[in-house]
Design an enzyme around this catalytic site. Structure first.
Site, PDB file in Angstrom:
ATOM      1  N   HIS A 395       0.811  -1.218   0.000  1.00  0.00           N
ATOM      2  CA  HIS A 395       0.000   0.000   0.000  1.00  0.00           C
ATOM      3  C   HIS A 395       0.845   1.268   0.000  1.00  0.00           C
ATOM      4  O   HIS A 395       0.330   2.368  -0.224  1.00  0.00           O
ATOM      5  CB  HIS A 395      -0.941   0.002   1.206  1.00  0.00           C
ATOM      6  CG  HIS A 395      -2.297   0.566   0.901  1.00  0.00           C
ATOM      7  ND1 HIS A 395      -2.503   1.549  -0.036  1.00  0.00           N
ATOM      8  CD2 HIS A 395      -3.521   0.274   1.407  1.00  0.00           C
ATOM      9  CE1 HIS A 395      -3.791   1.851  -0.085  1.00  0.00           C
ATOM     10  NE2 HIS A 395      -4.426   1.083   0.775  1.00  0.00           N
ATOM     11  N   ASP A 399      -2.041   1.979  -4.950  1.00  0.00           N
ATOM     12  CA  ASP A 399      -3.324   2.372  -4.371  1.00  0.00           C
ATOM     13  C   ASP A 399      -4.381   1.307  -4.656  1.00  0.00           C
ATOM     14  O   ASP A 399      -4.285   0.562  -5.637  1.00  0.00           O
ATOM     15  CB  ASP A 399      -3.779   3.714  -4.953  1.00  0.00           C
ATOM     16  CG  ASP A 399      -2.853   4.854  -4.570  1.00  0.00           C
ATOM     17  OD1 ASP A 399      -2.228   4.762  -3.488  1.00  0.00           O
ATOM     18  OD2 ASP A 399      -2.743   5.828  -5.346  1.00  0.00           O
TER      19      ASP A 399
END
Length: 423
Positions: A395, A399
Site C-alpha cells: 500500500h 493504491d
C-alpha cells in the site's frame, strides 16, 4: 598423526556466516579424503563440504541449525599423516573455489516465500491418563497401552485375581464403544522439529515481508467458462507442443494489462526510498518442492506466446523440484503469481515476494449456476465455471483503485479470451 583444524572457508563478499544444515559424520568416525562431511547454507546457496584429508573426526563445531562464522572452526580431524600449512591452505582454497561456483552448480539458494502456506496439521496429543485413587495391578505393557488409549485403569474391572490384563482392556473398549469412548486411531508421538535450512530462510523472509510491507488484498470473481473452452480447443490441436494449463493464459492476460499499470510491475527499495518500474515482466512462479516453496522466474514473459510460456513453466518447475534451478533462475522477479491449483480455495491473501510490490493468486475453478443473457433480451440460469483472482499489494506503492482496475483489466481479457490471441 596430526591434528587438522578445518575452518569455515570464505565463500565470497558479504557472506559472514553459514548455517549447518546436516552433518554426515560424527565424532569418532573415520573419513577419507573427499568424503562428504557436512551441508551448510549461506544466503546464496546450500553447499556440500568434503574432507580435504583422511583421518578420524575428533570435534564438531555445532549442531544442525547452528551458524558458524567464516574463519571459525568447523571440525577437527586427527589426520593419518602430517598436514603441512601449505596443504591446509590449498585445501581451504579448493573448497572456497567450489563454494564460489555454487551459483552455477545444481544447488538452489533459498528463495523468498510468496504465500502463506497451509499450516501443517498438529500432531494429535497423547491422551493424559486420569490419576487413579488406588493402586491397580497391571503389567508395564498393559499400563502403557492404557496410557496410549487414555483409559483410567481404576475404571477397568479385572476378570480374575484383581490384575488388569489386555483382555480386560478389550472388554472395556467393547463395552464403551456405543458411548463414543472407542478411539478413532492410535495417537502419534509429539515431534519437536528444528527449523533449519530452506524452511528457516522461508520463515525469515516471510516475517520480513509482513513486518515491512503494509499489505492489502483485493479479490474478484471471473467467469472462465469460455477460457476453459478455448484452452481445451488449443490442447486438441497442440501436436508435440506442451499441454496448456490455465497459467500461461493468465500470464498472457497479466502481461497485456501491465503497461497500463506500471506501478504493479515494480520493486521497492525502502532503504533507498526508490521504486523501480520495470519495462519487462520477469514473472516469479511459486513452485512447491519437497524442500519448501521456491520461486523460479520466467524472464521476459511479455515476449513469449502461450506455447513458449507453457514450455518454460514446465522446465522451471522441474528444475525447482529436482534442485537443479540456478541462482539466476531463482532471482530477479518483478511480479509473482502463486497458485495452489485445485487446492486453491475460494480466496487467498498471498504474502508479497519482497522487494516486489504485488503478487497475484488465482484460486480454484468451481462450477455454479449464474444468470446469463438468453439472447432475447432476457436472462436464463446456466452452469458456469468461476474462478476468483486475488492480488496483494504494497500500500506504500500501489493504491487500492489501481489494484482493482488492474484486476478488472485482467478479468475483461480472460472473460473474452479471443482478445488474448490478438495484438
Amino acid at each position: 598423526m596430526a591434528k587438522f583444524t578445518f575452518n569455515m572457508p570464505d565463500v565470497g563478499e558479504g557472506v559472514a556466516e553459514a548455517e549447518i544444515v546436516e552433518w554426515h559424520v560424527k565424532v569418532g568416525d573415520r573419513v577419507e579424503e573427499d568424503q562428504h562431511l557436512v551441508d551448510v547454507m549461506t544466503d546464496k546457496a546450500t553447499i556440500d563440504i568434503e574432507s580435504p584429508v583422511a583421518g578420524v573426526v575428533t570435534q564438531l563445531a555445532g549442531e544442525v541449525g547452528d551458524t558458524i562464522a567464516i574463519g571459525a572452526m568447523l571440525l577437527v580431524i586427527e589426520a593419518d599423516g602430517e598436514v603441512s600449512e601449505a596443504q591446509a591452505e590449498a585445501a581451504a582454497e579448493q573448497i572456497e573455489h567450489d563454494m564460489s561456483d555454487a551459483d552455477e552448480a545444481d544447488v538452489a539458494p533459498a528463495p523468498e516465500p510468496v504465500q502463506d502456506e497451509p499450516a501443517a496439521a498438529p500432531a494429535p496429543a497423547v491422551p493424559a491418563p486420569v490419576a487413579t485413587a488406588h493402586k491397580v495391578l497391571a503389567s508395564p505393557a498393559v499400563r502403557q497401552r492404557a496410557r496410549d488409549l487414555g483409559i483410567d485403569l481404576a475404571q477397568v474391572k479385572p476378570a480374575e485375581d484383581g490384575r488388569v490384563r489386555h483382555g480386560d482392556l478389550d472388554a472395556f473398549l467393547a463395552y464403551n464403544a456405543g458411548s463414543g469412548f472407542a478411539p478413532s486411531g492410535k495417537p502419534r508421538a509429539d515431534e519437536a522439529i528444528k527449523v533449519i535450512g530452506l524452511r528457516k530462510r522461508i520463515a525469515q523472509n516471510m516475517a520480513a515481508a509482513k513486518r515491512h510491507i503494509p499489505h492489502f488484498t483485493y479479490v474478484e470473481e471471473c467467469d472462465v467458462t469460455d477460457l476453459e473452452t478455448l484452452r481445451a480447443q488449443l490442447n486438441e490441436g497442440r501436436g508435440d507442443r506442451p499441454k496448456l494449463t490455465m497459467l500461461p493464459l493468465l500470464i498472457t492476460a497479466i502481461c497485456k494489462v501491465i503497461p497500463q499499470f506500471p506501478m504493479i510491475n515494480a520493486r521497492y527499495d525502502d532503504e533507498a526510498g526508490v521504486v523501480t518500474r520495470y519495462g519487462s515482466v520477469h514473472l516469479g512462479m511459486a513452485a512447491q518442492t519437497d524442500s519448501g516453496l521456491m520461486v523460479p522466474v520466467i524472464r521476459d514473459a511479455q515476449s513469449r506466446n502461450l506455447w513458449q510460456l507453457a514450455r518454460e513453466i514446465g522446465r522451471l518447475a522441474e528444475a525447482a523440484r529436482t534442485g537443479k534451478a540456478s541462482s539466476d533462475e531463482l532471482s530477479g522477479s518483478t511480479l509473482t503469481v502463486t497458485s495452489l491449483g485445485p487446492l486453491g480455495g475460494v480466496a487467498t491473501t498471498p504474502v508479497i515476494n519482497r522487494p516486489e510490490v504485488a503478487i497475484i493468486g488465482p484460486n480454484r475453478i468451481v462450477e455454479r449456476p449464474m444468470f446469463v443473457p438468453d439472447g432475447m433480451g432476457g436472462e436464463r440460469i446456466a452452469k458456469r465455471k468461476l474462478m476468483n483472482i486475488s492480488i496483494s499489494c504494497d500500500h506504500r506503492v500501489v493504491d487500492g483503485h489501481d489494484a482493482a482496475s488492474f484486476i478488472q483489466g485482467v478479468k475483461r481479457l480472460i472473460e473474452t479470451p479471443a482478445l488474448l490471441l490478438v495484438d
